[in-house]
Design a protein around this motif. Structure first.
Motif, PDB file in Angstrom:
ATOM      1  N   ARG A 184      47.135  56.185 -27.185  1.00  0.00           N
ATOM      2  CA  ARG A 184      48.640  54.865 -27.364  1.00  0.00           C
ATOM      3  C   ARG A 184      48.599  54.784 -25.187  1.00  0.00           C
ATOM      4  O   ARG A 184      48.554  55.760 -25.002  1.00  0.00           O
ATOM      5  CB  ARG A 184      49.729  55.275 -27.981  1.00  0.00           C
ATOM      6  N   MET A 185      49.181  53.650 -25.402  1.00  0.00           N
ATOM      7  CA  MET A 185      49.634  52.865 -24.346  1.00  0.00           C
ATOM      8  C   MET A 185      51.814  53.397 -24.079  1.00  0.00           C
ATOM      9  O   MET A 185      51.860  53.463 -25.212  1.00  0.00           O
ATOM     10  CB  MET A 185      50.013  50.850 -24.399  1.00  0.00           C
ATOM     11  N   LEU A 186      51.411  54.191 -22.917  1.00  0.00           N
ATOM     12  CA  LEU A 186      52.746  54.369 -23.018  1.00  0.00           C
ATOM     13  C   LEU A 186      54.075  53.635 -22.422  1.00  0.00           C
ATOM     14  O   LEU A 186      54.722  53.304 -23.587  1.00  0.00           O
ATOM     15  CB  LEU A 186      52.704  56.111 -22.527  1.00  0.00           C
ATOM     16  N   LEU A 242      64.426  37.914 -20.950  1.00  0.00           N
ATOM     17  CA  LEU A 242      63.119  38.214 -21.763  1.00  0.00           C
ATOM     18  C   LEU A 242      63.472  38.780 -23.371  1.00  0.00           C
ATOM     19  O   LEU A 242      62.981  39.255 -23.779  1.00  0.00           O
ATOM     20  CB  LEU A 242      62.063  38.489 -21.255  1.00  0.00           C
ATOM     21  N   GLY A 243      65.148  39.401 -23.685  1.00  0.00           N
ATOM     22  CA  GLY A 243      64.924  39.786 -24.742  1.00  0.00           C
ATOM     23  C   GLY A 243      65.121  41.315 -24.991  1.00  0.00           C
ATOM     24  O   GLY A 243      65.333  42.234 -26.283  1.00  0.00           O
ATOM     25  N   ASP A 257      65.055  55.002  -8.700  1.00  0.00           N
ATOM     26  CA  ASP A 257      66.111  54.955 -10.011  1.00  0.00           C
ATOM     27  C   ASP A 257      65.279  54.009 -10.269  1.00  0.00           C
ATOM     28  O   ASP A 257      64.576  53.819 -10.318  1.00  0.00           O
ATOM     29  CB  ASP A 257      67.249  54.165  -9.518  1.00  0.00           C
ATOM     30  N   GLY A 258      65.294  54.324 -11.885  1.00  0.00           N
ATOM     31  CA  GLY A 258      64.385  53.870 -12.842  1.00  0.00           C
ATOM     32  C   GLY A 258      65.571  53.862 -14.215  1.00  0.00           C
ATOM     33  O   GLY A 258      66.377  54.070 -14.880  1.00  0.00           O
ATOM     34  N   VAL A 259      64.710  52.375 -14.826  1.00  0.00           N
ATOM     35  CA  VAL A 259      65.369  52.298 -16.071  1.00  0.00           C
ATOM     36  C   VAL A 259      63.904  51.676 -16.975  1.00  0.00           C
ATOM     37  O   VAL A 259      63.719  51.174 -17.075  1.00  0.00           O
ATOM     38  CB  VAL A 259      66.041  50.861 -15.951  1.00  0.00           C
ATOM     39  N   LEU A 260      64.151  51.793 -18.112  1.00  0.00           N
ATOM     40  CA  LEU A 260      63.304  52.162 -19.372  1.00  0.00           C
ATOM     41  C   LEU A 260      63.641  50.802 -19.625  1.00  0.00           C
ATOM     42  O   LEU A 260      64.852  50.867 -20.776  1.00  0.00           O
ATOM     43  CB  LEU A 260      62.951  53.544 -20.357  1.00  0.00           C
ATOM     44  N   LEU A 261      62.874  49.835 -20.267  1.00  0.00           N
ATOM     45  CA  LEU A 261      63.118  49.285 -21.478  1.00  0.00           C
ATOM     46  C   LEU A 261      62.234  48.844 -22.251  1.00  0.00           C
ATOM     47  O   LEU A 261      61.135  49.020 -22.687  1.00  0.00           O
ATOM     48  CB  LEU A 261      63.462  47.633 -20.468  1.00  0.00           C
ATOM     49  N   GLY A 262      62.180  48.455 -23.526  1.00  0.00           N
ATOM     50  CA  GLY A 262      61.408  48.489 -24.466  1.00  0.00           C
ATOM     51  C   GLY A 262      61.976  47.106 -25.510  1.00  0.00           C
ATOM     52  O   GLY A 262      62.595  46.448 -25.194  1.00  0.00           O
ATOM     53  N   ARG A 263      61.166  46.561 -26.164  1.00  0.00           N
ATOM     54  CA  ARG A 263      60.418  44.784 -27.172  1.00  0.00           C
ATOM     55  C   ARG A 263      59.684  45.154 -27.600  1.00  0.00           C
ATOM     56  O   ARG A 263      58.511  44.890 -26.509  1.00  0.00           O
ATOM     57  CB  ARG A 263      60.816  44.475 -26.211  1.00  0.00           C
ATOM     58  N   GLY A 268      58.047  46.779 -28.865  1.00  0.00           N
ATOM     59  CA  GLY A 268      56.891  48.492 -28.673  1.00  0.00           C
ATOM     60  C   GLY A 268      56.541  48.307 -27.839  1.00  0.00           C
ATOM     61  O   GLY A 268      55.853  49.452 -27.166  1.00  0.00           O
ATOM     62  N   CYS A 269      56.717  47.412 -26.644  1.00  0.00           N
ATOM     63  CA  CYS A 269      55.994  47.800 -25.273  1.00  0.00           C
ATOM     64  C   CYS A 269      57.288  48.674 -24.411  1.00  0.00           C
ATOM     65  O   CYS A 269      58.742  47.887 -24.832  1.00  0.00           O
ATOM     66  CB  CYS A 269      55.764  46.361 -24.910  1.00  0.00           C
TER      67      CYS A 269
END
Length: 108
Positions: free
Chosen positions: A5-7, A27-28, A54-60, A62-63
């Motif tokens: 799968r794509m992570l 972009l929501g 510094d990092g931030v993980l975002l999701g929308r 399933g992306c």
């Protein structure tokens, strides 16, 4: 070699807060998590010349999108690459690396 799968996709940004505001408010995307690493071991672990990350993980939908900002101390050249990336889960890492090498891909 099988990609399971794509992570995520990671993008290097210059301003975390401004970038998060764009992806979240315009972009929501939703913030999933945040990380902050400090000290010389940061760059050694990542293989790039940085001492702050510094990092931030975002999701929308399933992306997953990872925004990364790094800094080097004054005596270390400003990092030029190595942080933007695509991340995949694979079924067998050794087989995947061998298959990629056989196809002419340089593994760093």
């Amino acid at each position: 070699m099988a990609i399971v799968r794509m992570l995520h996709v990671a993008l290097r940004v210059t301003e975390i807060a401004r970038s998060v505001a764009f992806y979240r408010d315009v972009l929501g995307f939703s913030v999933i998590g945040e990380v902050a690493f400090r000290g010389a071991a940061t760059g050694r672990a990542l293989g790039v010349a940085v001492d702050t990350l510094d990092g931030v993980l975002l999701g929308r939908d399933g992306c997953r999108l990872e925004l990364l900002r790094a800094e080097a101390s004054a005596d270390v050249p400003r990092p030029t690459g190595g942080l933007s990336h695509l991340a995949f889960a694979v079924d067998d890492l050794a087989t995947t690396l061998h298959s990629l090498r056989d196809r002419g891909v340089t593994i760093e």
